[in-house]
Design a protein around this motif. Structure first.
Motif, PDB file in Angstrom:
ATOM      1  N   GLY A  56       1.296  -1.270   0.496  1.00  0.00           N
ATOM      2  CA  GLY A  56       0.014   0.151   0.094  1.00  0.00           C
ATOM      3  C   GLY A  56       1.421   1.210   0.033  1.00  0.00           C
ATOM      4  O   GLY A  56       1.876   1.164   0.507  1.00  0.00           O
ATOM      5  N   VAL A  57       0.607   1.702  -0.562  1.00  0.00           N
ATOM      6  CA  VAL A  57       1.326   3.682  -1.250  1.00  0.00           C
ATOM      7  C   VAL A  57       1.534   3.797   0.431  1.00  0.00           C
ATOM      8  O   VAL A  57       3.157   4.345   1.018  1.00  0.00           O
ATOM      9  N   PRO A  58       1.000   4.347   1.479  1.00  0.00           N
ATOM     10  CA  PRO A  58       2.093   4.835   2.851  1.00  0.00           C
ATOM     11  C   PRO A  58       2.734   3.995   3.824  1.00  0.00           C
ATOM     12  O   PRO A  58       3.812   4.074   3.713  1.00  0.00           O
ATOM     13  N   MET A  59       2.157   3.194   3.544  1.00  0.00           N
ATOM     14  CA  MET A  59       3.089   1.660   3.947  1.00  0.00           C
ATOM     15  C   MET A  59       5.107   1.482   3.446  1.00  0.00           C
ATOM     16  O   MET A  59       5.895   1.754   3.689  1.00  0.00           O
ATOM     17  N   VAL A  60       4.355   1.738   1.846  1.00  0.00           N
ATOM     18  CA  VAL A  60       5.682   1.660   1.240  1.00  0.00           C
ATOM     19  C   VAL A  60       6.630   2.899   1.572  1.00  0.00           C
ATOM     20  O   VAL A  60       8.041   2.946   1.642  1.00  0.00           O
ATOM     21  N   THR A  61       5.698   4.193   1.389  1.00  0.00           N
ATOM     22  CA  THR A  61       6.542   4.668   1.910  1.00  0.00           C
ATOM     23  C   THR A  61       7.506   5.327   3.095  1.00  0.00           C
ATOM     24  O   THR A  61       8.666   5.886   3.013  1.00  0.00           O
ATOM     25  N   LEU A  62       6.829   4.668   3.983  1.00  0.00           N
ATOM     26  CA  LEU A  62       7.580   4.382   5.159  1.00  0.00           C
ATOM     27  C   LEU A  62       8.094   3.626   5.704  1.00  0.00           C
ATOM     28  O   LEU A  62       9.844   3.462   5.871  1.00  0.00           O
ATOM     29  N   SER A  63       8.846   2.286   4.725  1.00  0.00           N
ATOM     30  CA  SER A  63       9.196   1.248   3.950  1.00  0.00           C
ATOM     31  C   SER A  63      10.591   2.036   3.613  1.00  0.00           C
ATOM     32  O   SER A  63      11.935   2.261   3.429  1.00  0.00           O
ATOM     33  N   GLY A  64      11.065   3.049   2.437  1.00  0.00           N
ATOM     34  CA  GLY A  64      11.333   3.915   2.393  1.00  0.00           C
ATOM     35  C   GLY A  64      12.206   4.637   3.128  1.00  0.00           C
ATOM     36  O   GLY A  64      13.353   4.663   3.938  1.00  0.00           O
ATOM     37  N   ARG A  65      11.558   5.367   4.327  1.00  0.00           N
ATOM     38  CA  ARG A  65      12.334   5.581   5.739  1.00  0.00           C
ATOM     39  C   ARG A  65      13.138   4.962   6.067  1.00  0.00           C
ATOM     40  O   ARG A  65      14.250   5.213   6.753  1.00  0.00           O
ATOM     41  N   VAL A  66      12.463   3.739   7.233  1.00  0.00           N
ATOM     42  CA  VAL A  66      13.340   2.499   7.440  1.00  0.00           C
ATOM     43  C   VAL A  66      14.492   2.166   6.623  1.00  0.00           C
ATOM     44  O   VAL A  66      15.944   2.560   7.096  1.00  0.00           O
ATOM     45  N   ALA A  67      14.585   1.744   5.315  1.00  0.00           N
ATOM     46  CA  ALA A  67      15.755   1.332   4.488  1.00  0.00           C
ATOM     47  C   ALA A  67      16.936   2.616   4.279  1.00  0.00           C
ATOM     48  O   ALA A  67      18.179   2.230   5.236  1.00  0.00           O
ATOM     49  N   ALA A  68      16.431   3.864   4.789  1.00  0.00           N
ATOM     50  CA  ALA A  68      16.836   4.568   4.306  1.00  0.00           C
ATOM     51  C   ALA A  68      17.816   5.050   5.655  1.00  0.00           C
ATOM     52  O   ALA A  68      18.511   5.453   5.665  1.00  0.00           O
ATOM     53  N   GLU A  69      16.705   5.288   6.442  1.00  0.00           N
ATOM     54  CA  GLU A  69      17.532   5.148   8.121  1.00  0.00           C
ATOM     55  C   GLU A  69      18.841   4.443   8.508  1.00  0.00           C
ATOM     56  O   GLU A  69      19.307   4.671   9.131  1.00  0.00           O
ATOM     57  N   MET A  70      18.113   3.405   7.929  1.00  0.00           N
ATOM     58  CA  MET A  70      19.175   2.037   7.910  1.00  0.00           C
ATOM     59  C   MET A  70      20.671   2.207   7.960  1.00  0.00           C
ATOM     60  O   MET A  70      21.727   2.304   8.059  1.00  0.00           O
ATOM     61  N   ALA A  71      20.667   2.515   5.820  1.00  0.00           N
ATOM     62  CA  ALA A  71      21.479   2.479   5.640  1.00  0.00           C
ATOM     63  C   ALA A  71      22.889   4.001   5.428  1.00  0.00           C
ATOM     64  O   ALA A  71      23.834   3.767   6.012  1.00  0.00           O
ATOM     65  N   ILE A  72      22.179   4.672   6.432  1.00  0.00           N
ATOM     66  CA  ILE A  72      22.558   6.332   7.083  1.00  0.00           C
ATOM     67  C   ILE A  72      23.594   5.624   8.112  1.00  0.00           C
ATOM     68  O   ILE A  72      24.582   5.734   8.747  1.00  0.00           O
ATOM     69  N   ARG A  73      22.716   4.510   9.396  1.00  0.00           N
ATOM     70  CA  ARG A  73      23.142   3.874  10.617  1.00  0.00           C
ATOM     71  C   ARG A  73      24.180   3.937  10.239  1.00  0.00           C
ATOM     72  O   ARG A  73      25.043   3.248  10.521  1.00  0.00           O
ATOM     73  N   GLU A  74      24.205   3.086   9.771  1.00  0.00           N
ATOM     74  CA  GLU A  74      25.260   1.295   8.720  1.00  0.00           C
ATOM     75  C   GLU A  74      26.049   2.256   7.755  1.00  0.00           C
ATOM     76  O   GLU A  74      26.674   1.227   7.509  1.00  0.00           O
ATOM     77  N   GLU A  75      26.370   3.677   7.505  1.00  0.00           N
ATOM     78  CA  GLU A  75      27.529   3.650   6.529  1.00  0.00           C
ATOM     79  C   GLU A  75      28.814   2.901   6.968  1.00  0.00           C
ATOM     80  O   GLU A  75      29.807   3.239   7.560  1.00  0.00           O
ATOM     81  N   PRO A  76      29.422   2.543   5.818  1.00  0.00           N
ATOM     82  CA  PRO A  76      31.115   2.133   5.869  1.00  0.00           C
ATOM     83  C   PRO A  76      31.721   3.912   6.041  1.00  0.00           C
ATOM     84  O   PRO A  76      31.209   4.195   5.478  1.00  0.00           O
ATOM     85  N   LEU A  77      32.443   3.174   6.452  1.00  0.00           N
ATOM     86  CA  LEU A  77      33.613   4.743   6.415  1.00  0.00           C
ATOM     87  C   LEU A  77      34.006   4.844   4.726  1.00  0.00           C
ATOM     88  O   LEU A  77      34.416   3.367   4.395  1.00  0.00           O
ATOM     89  N   GLN A  78      34.318   6.020   4.259  1.00  0.00           N
ATOM     90  CA  GLN A  78      34.405   5.623   3.000  1.00  0.00           C
ATOM     91  C   GLN A  78      35.968   5.567   2.846  1.00  0.00           C
ATOM     92  O   GLN A  78      37.222   6.269   3.768  1.00  0.00           O
TER      93      GLN A  78
END
Ligand SMILES: Cc1cc2nc3c(=O)[nH]c(=O)nc-3n(C[C@H](O)[C@H](O)[C@H](O)COP(=O)(O)OP(=O)(O)OC[C@H]3O[C@@H](n4cnc5c(N)ncnc54)[C@H](O)[C@@H]3O)c2cc1C
Length: 493
Positions: free
Chosen positions: A471-493
């Motif tokens: 559903g549209v609201p849920m997948v919008t929220l899933s984008g937030r969750v995935a982005a937050e995880m990626a930022i939290r777990e970002e590898p050092l450059q």
């Protein structure tokens, strides 16, 4: 400051766009790869013969989720989209001739319900407060936060544990509140918002009724596709590099370290883009099957239902119809039995008709209407092949509409059909599922693949098959969750 190495988002569905926006708003460099020529994924638009149709979602709820996404980028939703509340929410037609306009207006609802069974007025009001309570209790744990684990239950205060209502089915709970078969059918229909059956899905999903009957339904002026267009504009403004007609062929992974690690993406044209983090907006099963064939995944979860879609250009207008209309089947349990147990499309289907030209007259030539007709169908399986049956099923649905008093056949000047197989091909939806994995199981929230790949570092998921669902609201929220995880777990450059 932007990081030098990009994060790649695979797929420009709403979950992918949402993830890309969140990442770019947090100053990450983002490349979004989409295989089709237009973004939006299942939220598509189709134009022919002077008609414009939304081809996917038509009922937009939970406006606040979109407001929050724009706010994360320091923007105002209203500067990009005009969302108008719809009333009636949906016009329901029953086989015995009854018509009911679902409304947020409690006075109007109470009047209509009293005509069915006066005792159901209090039953309906009690049901609404029960559904609001479900939202209060489950929202923070199962909808608006990270994927739930078994430990998540500890965040639900003990007195509320049994109020989550996960042991009964939706229908069993609804029967407890209201007596009228008409009202039971109406409230049970909310199961289909996640592609489930009210006779199998846990009563917790009665929360969906709260979201619509109390929260309302919104129509973006210009069509639902305007949401995809607005998110695309926002992503571009934030600097997301969008490449359409650009299918990914493989997620590249190195296995030399302690754990397999994402190193980039290989495109269908053999070019490679280096990246240490990838968010896949494809179905989780499709991601593994098509882009990671050598990596094992858990057995795929059961898919939600699929759909049979007809886009009809009708040279006639029907003032008695609303923007959203439902023509209910005679035997609701038999319909879900056909879809989920027998794996065949129902012979007496509930038919959903959305007519956006009621709200946007330019979506149809003068004197005409653009009908979007959707019938729930089983996910693709061995029991049924659409290729052979497509025309016959179209005839069945048109025949049913004629029996309801809408003989469209002499007035059709444009018609386009999409089967579950077309949906699977267009969006990569596994088995053509409209809403990701099935919710016909009381443990669905825990069985859904999480937003992080367990076996590959740097790979995340956003979209209908992952948390918090379809559903549209849920997948919008899933984008937030995935982005937050990626930022939290970002590898050092
Ligand atoms: C007919 C229909 C009616 C619906 N009705 C409603 C409704 O009324 N309300 C509601 O809220 N929801 C509704 N939904 C569900 C809703 O549309 C979906 O849950 C949501 O849009 C899915 O978004 P997603 O982020 O999972 O991505 P998807 O829309 O699944 O997009 C995935 C994207 O990935 C792309 N892709 C696939 N393979 C590749 C590759 N190899 N490389 C690059 N890109 C690739 C696809 O082209 C697609 O753009 C409906 C869906 C359908 C189909």
């Amino acid at each position: 400051m932007r990081s030098p190495s990009p994060i790649i988002v695979l797929g420009g569905g709403i979950g992918g766009l949402s993830a890309a926006i969140r990442l770019a708003a947090a100053s990450r460099r983002v490349i979004l790869l989409e295989k089709n020529s237009q973004l939006g994924g299942k939220m598509g638009r189709f134009q022919a013969d002077g008609f414009t149709w939304d081809t996917g979602p038509s009922v937009i709820t939970m406006r606040q989720v979109l407001v929050d996404l724009f706010a994360a980028a320091n923007r105002r939703l209203d500067d990009y989209l005009t969302l108008r509340p719809l009333d009636p929410l949906t016009r329901y037609f029953y086989p015995d001739g009854l018509r009911l306009d679902a409304s947020q207006n409690l006075t109007q609802m109470a009047e209509q319900i009293a005509r069915l069974d006066e005792r159901d007025v209090e039953g309906y009001l009690t049901f609404l407060s029960y559904a609001a309570r479900l939202h209060r209790i489950t929202g923070p744990v199962f909808i608006y936060d990270q994927p739930p684990t078994w430990r998540s239950f500890w965040r639900v205060p003990f007195p509320d544990w049994f109020k989550v209502d996960g042991l009964r089915t939706m229908d069993q709970a609804i029967r407890h509140f209201v007596r009228s078969p008409h009202l039971r059918q109406l409230l049970g229909r909310f199961a289909t918002y996640v592609g489930a059956s009210p006779y199998l899905a846990p009563a917790t999903l009665n929360v969906i009724a709260h979201v619509e009957l109390t929260g309302g339904v919104w129509y973006p002026q210009g069509g639902v596709y305007q949401i995809a267009a607005a998110l695309t504009q926002l992503a571009q403004e934030l600097g997301v590099e969008i490449r359409t007609n650009c299918p990914a062929a493989e997620i590249l992974v190195t296995t030399t370290g302690k754990r397999p690690q994402v190193t980039g993406v290989r495109l269908a044209n053999e070019a490679q883009i280096a990246a240490r983090q990838v968010i896949s907006n494809l179905d989780v099963t499709t991601t593994y099957q098509q882009l990671l064939p050598t990596f094992p995944m858990r057995p795929p979860p059961e898919p939600s239902c699929s759909g049979f879609i007809m886009l009809l250009g009708v040279k006639q207008q029907y003032p008695d119809l609303a923007h959203h209309n439902i023509f209910f089947s005679q035997d609701y349990p038999a319909e879900f039995e056909a879809i989920f147990r027998q794996g065949v499309p129902p012979t007496d289907p509930t038919i959903y008709v959305a007519i956006t030209s009621k709200s946007d007259p330019e979506h149809a030539p003068p004197g005409s209407e653009n009908w979007f007709v959707l019938v729930n169908a089983p996910p693709i399986g061995p029991e049924f092949t659409w290729q052979k049956e497509k025309e016959a099923y179209r005839d069945l649905v048109l025949e049913r509409l004629a029996a309801w008093g809408y003989e469209l056949r002499p007035h059709l000047i444009s018609q386009h059909i999409f089967t579950p197989e077309d949906l699977a091909q267009m969006s990569g939806a596994w088995r053509g599922a409209l809403y990701g994995s099935s919710s016909n199981n009381r443990w669905a929230a825990f069985l859904r693949p999480p937003n992080r790949a367990g076996n590959i570092q740097g790979l995340y998921f956003a979209g209908g098959t992952t948390h918090p669902g379809g559903g549209v609201p849920m997948v919008t929220l899933s984008g937030r969750v995935a982005a937050e995880m990626a930022i939290r777990e970002e590898p050092l450059q």
